[in-house]
Write a protein that holds these residues in place. Structure first.
Motif, PDB file in Angstrom:
ATOM      1  N   GLU A  26       0.827  -1.202   0.000  1.00 28.40           N
ATOM      2  CA  GLU A  26       0.000   0.000   0.000  1.00 28.40           C
ATOM      3  C   GLU A  26       0.864   1.256   0.000  1.00 28.40           C
ATOM      4  N   GLN A  30      -1.092   7.118   3.892  1.00 28.71           N
ATOM      5  CA  GLN A  30      -2.508   7.153   3.524  1.00 28.71           C
ATOM      6  C   GLN A  30      -3.286   7.812   4.641  1.00 28.71           C
ATOM      7  N   THR A  50      -2.508  11.081   0.084  1.00 26.73           N
ATOM      8  CA  THR A  50      -1.906   9.803  -0.294  1.00 26.73           C
ATOM      9  C   THR A  50      -0.552  10.085  -0.915  1.00 26.73           C
ATOM     10  N   GLY A  89       1.995   1.288   6.532  1.00 29.35           N
ATOM     11  CA  GLY A  89       1.070   0.225   6.936  1.00 29.35           C
ATOM     12  C   GLY A  89       0.727   0.223   8.414  1.00 29.35           C
TER      13      GLY A  89
END
Ligand SMILES: Nc1ncnc2c1ncn2[C@@H]1O[C@H](COP(=O)(O)OP(=O)(O)OP(=O)(O)O)[C@@H](O)[C@H]1O
Length: 328
Positions: A26, A30, A50, A89
């Protein structure tokens, strides 16, 4: 503290998220709907951000917009009032030490320990991180012309900044979060900083760069987010934002032709920045929405002008648009 000088420091705690973990797939940063309140004041009011892997992402905004606050939330230094935040993460609100160990961070205000030498500061920072690339530190100290034997209290503002730059770039991290990293640096050092960011990016590292130096952002960043009063007002690839923004049209001709053209454009609601009765003095130079460019070019053609130039908006044009709203 100097006992760890010049050699790798063993990790004292387990690594945060090993590579190959689903988290590694990912985006490194974020943020969704981030709200940060100080009392009743909303410093951040629903921020989305992001930062894609391998990009250099510029984080811009006027003074007090909320950049440092957002960055502090990313590092787990402030707790979010609401919203979701994922860094590498992880939720920095729940795992702040793991986030800080795995991110190279340069704070806006470089408060270091005054009684330590530059090298001792690097030792402490590497010790906290638990990993170190001492050879890279030496190389960077040379490039930034940093004398590591002096005590922090005797360093100038720029030299304090250099200690943080050396620590940030030398650390074996995948993500760098840099809050106004070049304030206090002279132009030569600014150049070396830019080279280091390009090298980090070429090595696949991700960079979030908060800066007021638009030329620096324009050279280094692939993506930008502009924040104002705690709200994101622009975000996306720099090329796309420039494409969407107004273009600058310049037409050169004799004054009579230009005056006629200006009146014709004004009749279609296009402001050429020429006050009534004012002479164009050989050139008309004005911004126009890209969507209206065909209308402008048709009128330029009717006027018979052939010396016309259309330029994409610079980052400065984009940015000042939001500043100007502020000034009204
Ligand atoms: N600890 C705090 N307590 C109360 N208000 C704060 C605190 N930290 C920041 N603020 C307020 O939050 C707002 C955003 O500040 P922040 O430092 O994040 O802005 P910035 O975009 O980094 O500005 P600059 O470009 O000037 O560094 C400002 O109005 C500031 O006064």
């Amino acid at each position: 503290m100097s006992h760890v000088a010049g050699r790798p420091v063993a990790s004292r705690e387990p690594e945060a998220e090993p590579h190959g973990d689903p988290a590694a797939a990912e985006a490194p940063v974020q943020v969704r709907g981030l709200v940060k309140k100080f009392g009743t004041f909303h410093a951040l009011d629903g921020v989305d951000l992001t930062v894609e892997r391998g990009t250099v992402h510029g984080f811009l905004g006027p003074n007090g917009a909320g950049k440092s606050t957002a960055i502090r939330v990313l590092l787990g230094l402030y707790r979010a009032s609401s919203g979701t935040v994922r860094v590498l993460g992880m939720d920095p609100g729940r795992r702040p030490s793991e986030v800080t160990r795995n991110v190279s961070y340069i704070p806006g205000d470089t408060a270091l320990w005054p009684n330590l030498t530059g090298r001792q500061v690097l030792d402490v920072l590497a010790g906290l991180r638990g990993r170190r690339d001492a050879a890279r530190e030496e190389e960077l100290m040379e490039r930034f012309s940093l004398d590591p034997t002096k005590k922090v209290r005797s360093y100038s503002t720029g030299n304090r900044k250099k200690v943080m730059l050396v620590a940030a770039f030398a650390a074996p991290t995948d993500l760098l979060i840099l809050d106004e990293p070049t304030s206090g640096l002279d132009p030569l050092m600014e150049q070396i900083f830019q080279d280091c960011v390009e090298e980090a990016s070429a090595a696949g590292r991700t960079v979030l760069l908060s800066s007021h130096i638009l030329s620096e952002v324009e050279r280094l960043c692939t993506d930008v987010t502009i924040i104002k009063d705690g709200v994101v007002v622009e975000s996306g690839s720099l090329a796309r934002l420039q494409h969407l923004a107004a273009v600058e049209v310049t037409v050169h001709d004799d004054d009579e032709t230009l005056a006629r053209l200006a009146a014709d454009l004004a009749g279609s609601g296009i402001d050429t920045r020429l006050a009534p009765g004012e002479s164009p003095r050989g050139a008309l130079d004005f911004p126009v929405d890209r969507a209206r460019l065909p209308v402008v070019l048709a009128k330029v053609a009717v006027a018979g002008s052939t010396d016309v130039r259309v330029a994409s908006a610079s980052l400065e044009d984009l940015f000042l648009r939001h500043y100007e709203v502020d000034a009204r």
